[in-house]
Write an enzyme that holds these catalytic residues in place. Structure first.
Site, short mmCIF file in Angstrom:
data_model
loop_
_atom_site.label_atom_id
_atom_site.label_comp_id
_atom_site.label_asym_id
_atom_site.label_seq_id
_atom_site.Cartn_x
_atom_site.Cartn_y
_atom_site.Cartn_z
N GLU A 277 0.92 -1.37 -0.01
CA GLU A 277 0.16 0.05 0.01
C GLU A 277 1.00 1.30 0.04
OE1 GLU A 277 -1.93 -0.42 3.87
OE2 GLU A 277 -3.44 -1.81 2.88
N PRO A 278 1.70 1.27 -1.12
CA PRO A 278 2.47 2.65 -0.88
C PRO A 278 1.86 3.99 -1.18
CG PRO A 278 2.73 1.42 -3.05
CD PRO A 278 1.83 0.75 -2.31
N CYS A 345 -3.21 33.02 11.03
CA CYS A 345 -2.83 33.93 12.19
C CYS A 345 -2.65 32.61 13.17
CB CYS A 345 -4.14 34.32 12.61
SG CYS A 345 -4.60 35.52 11.26
N1 LLP Z 1 -1.53 2.08 4.60
C1 LLP Z 1 -1.92 2.32 5.75
C2 LLP Z 1 -2.60 1.41 6.56
C3 LLP Z 1 -1.50 3.64 6.26
O1 LLP Z 1 -1.95 3.97 7.36
C4 LLP Z 1 -0.73 4.38 5.51
C5 LLP Z 1 -0.36 5.80 6.04
C6 LLP Z 1 -0.25 4.00 4.20
C7 LLP Z 1 -0.67 2.46 3.89
C8 LLP Z 1 0.46 4.76 3.48
O2 LLP Z 1 2.02 5.08 4.04
P1 LLP Z 1 2.95 5.63 3.11
O3 LLP Z 1 3.43 4.74 1.80
O4 LLP Z 1 2.42 6.95 2.41
O5 LLP Z 1 3.98 5.97 3.94
N2 LLP Z 1 0.40 12.67 7.24
C9 LLP Z 1 1.50 11.95 7.32
C10 LLP Z 1 1.53 10.75 6.86
C11 LLP Z 1 0.51 9.71 7.72
C12 LLP Z 1 0.44 8.20 7.17
C13 LLP Z 1 -0.57 7.40 7.75
N3 LLP Z 1 -0.95 6.25 6.94
C14 LLP Z 1 2.68 12.70 6.66
O6 LLP Z 1 2.48 13.74 6.25
O7 LLP Z 1 3.77 12.48 6.82
#
Ligand code: LLP
Length: 414
Positions: A277-278, A345
């Site tokens: 799940e990237p 703000c």
């Molecule tokens: N699968 C699940 C169950 C997740 O919770 C997430 C991310 C992903 C896949 C994807 O992860 P990635 O490959 O993008 O690392 N808002 C934060 C990141 C929160 C990620 C939440 N879950 C930021 O801006 O760094």
């Protein structure tokens, strides 16, 4: 150095170009703040994933960027979707991604959302609690459907990332405790309207070392063995997302080849299909946020560059103290040390702090790199600011893929 963020970023005649498009001409047409994405970069990353994980199901984490046009591109590349809300499910389907390639995680799925997902026949629910299992069983029965489930197991390891985005640690709200997983699987097997098809884990995000993945995968693979011994054969092993990207010039990303080797090391022997799940590692460095300098001011010996993008447009620096690299739209040799701040703000409204920034003046433009993931998708209308436009760039061509919000849009809400 810019090329290390994206091979499609380069200065030509002193002006920053992205995917062959002159960004100065672009901001003159669309204004700022402006999110721009390189289609070539997105497709390239998608293809690297496909090349390394030929037999896996790749589900793009929609939370990282839900733009319909990007979802369509990823759908075309063969990606499915990892969704966490009815909204993300709805938009993924509208982008042409079939239900059979959609996985649905989240600790607080509502009845309405679950019913929508059952109706669409999604590949599987990544279930995060026992109560959710029972509700899913009941709702599946009422809709006369059998739903496929995988159980999100929390491997209880420290991914060594920012605590707000570490999800696999002991005290987080996500998943089911490792120690209770077998018991929960046994219960799930007794529920008639559910088919137990998988296991799910996601340990956190922006991970730049392989060792946390190794620790987690070791634990998950042990559990898969125990499940097999109990006669519970899993069709899917969903390893979540989490691969980090370069935000700082000195950051080094994990290569997909190395990541693949770790996945193979632990899971090659199982008769299950791998699901990944990237999010960030597909779109993160495919996007930048362009902003215009409003004012420069010095206060008590400190320099402030005040720009027209704020924490409502890019929340990451305020929320996680994240570093985003900042470069001038025009190539320059002169720098100032100071804070890059927005118009909101709040004292927490900054995009960069105590940083060596390009020496710019009112009207000039700055580009905030690595903004393709968790940029627009975390934006808001705080201070009643219209959200930015988004433009897709492709080999010298460009297309508006989300128009800038207007004041009239605000009236539609009430
Ligand atoms: N699968 C699940 C169950 C997740 O919770 C997430 C991310 C992903 C896949 C994807 O992860 P990635 O490959 O993008 O690392 N808002 C934060 C990141 C929160 C990620 C939440 N879950 C930021 O801006 O760094």
């Amino acid at each position: 150095m810019l090329k290390e963020f994206s091979p499609y970023l380069e200065y030509k005649d002193g002006i920053l170009h992205f995917d062959g498009v002159n960004l100065l001409e672009l901001v003159r047409e669309f204004g700022t703040p402006l999110y721009v994405y390189s289609e070539s970069h997105v497709r390239e990353r998608a293809r690297e994933y496909k090349k390394n994980f030929k037999d896996a199901l790749l589900c793009f984490a929609v939370k990282s960027n839900y733009n319909l046009h990007l979802l369509r591109i990823l759908g075309e590349e063969g990606f499915g979707a990892d969704v966490v809300s009815g909204g993300e499910l709805y938009l993924s389907l509208k982008a042409g991604i079939k239900g059979e390639k959609i996985v649905y995680a989240g600790v607080g799925k509502t009845e309405e959302e679950i019913k929508l997902a059952i109706g669409e026949g999604i590949l599987m629910f990544n279930v995060e609690s026992e109560e959710e299992l029972y509700l899913l069983d009941e709702l599946s029965k009422s809709l006369k459907k059998r739903s496929r489930v995988s159980i999100r197991v929390n491997p209880q390891i420290d991914p060594r990332t920012h605590p707000y985005i570490a999800t696999g640690i002991r005290n987080s709200k996500f998943g089911i405790e490792y120690s209770r997983a077998l018991e929960v699987y046994k219960k799930a097997k007794t529920l008639k309207n559910l088919e137990v098809v998988g296991i799910h884990c996601h340990i956190g995000s922006q991970i730049l070392e392989l060792s946390p993945f190794e620790e987690a995968f070791y634990k998950i693979s042990k559990l898969c063995e125990e499940l097999l011994n109990l006669g519970i054969e899993l069709k899917y092993i969903d390893l979540g997302g989490g691969l980090g990207i370069k935000y700082r010039p000195e950051d080094e990303e994990i290569s997909l080849e190395d990541y693949r080797r770790v996945v193979e090391k632990f899971f090659k022997g199982f008769p299950s299909r791998i699901v990944l799940e990237p999010g960030r590692s597909v779109v993160g460095n495919a996007g930048i946020l362009i902003t215009q300098v409003q004012f420069f001011k010095q206060k008590e010996g400190k320099n402030f560059l005040i720009v027209d993008a704020g924490m409502n447009d890019l929340l990451r620096p305020s929320l996680y103290s994240s570093y985003h690299h900042v470069v001038g739209l025009r190539e320059g040799e002169e720098f100032v040390v100071g804070d890059l701040v927005g118009p909101i703000c709040e004292s927490g409204d900054f995009l960069a702090k105590g940083r060596k920034l390009p020496k710019v003046k009112r009207g000039d433009y700055l580009c905030i790199l690595s903004a393709g993931a968790y940029g627009f998708s975390m934006s808001s209308n705080y201070n009643l600011r219209p959200r930015p436009a988004e433009v897709l760039l492709s080999k010298g061509n460009y297309k508006l893929i989300r128009r800038r919000e207007t004041y009239q849009d605000f009236l539609k809400w009430f």
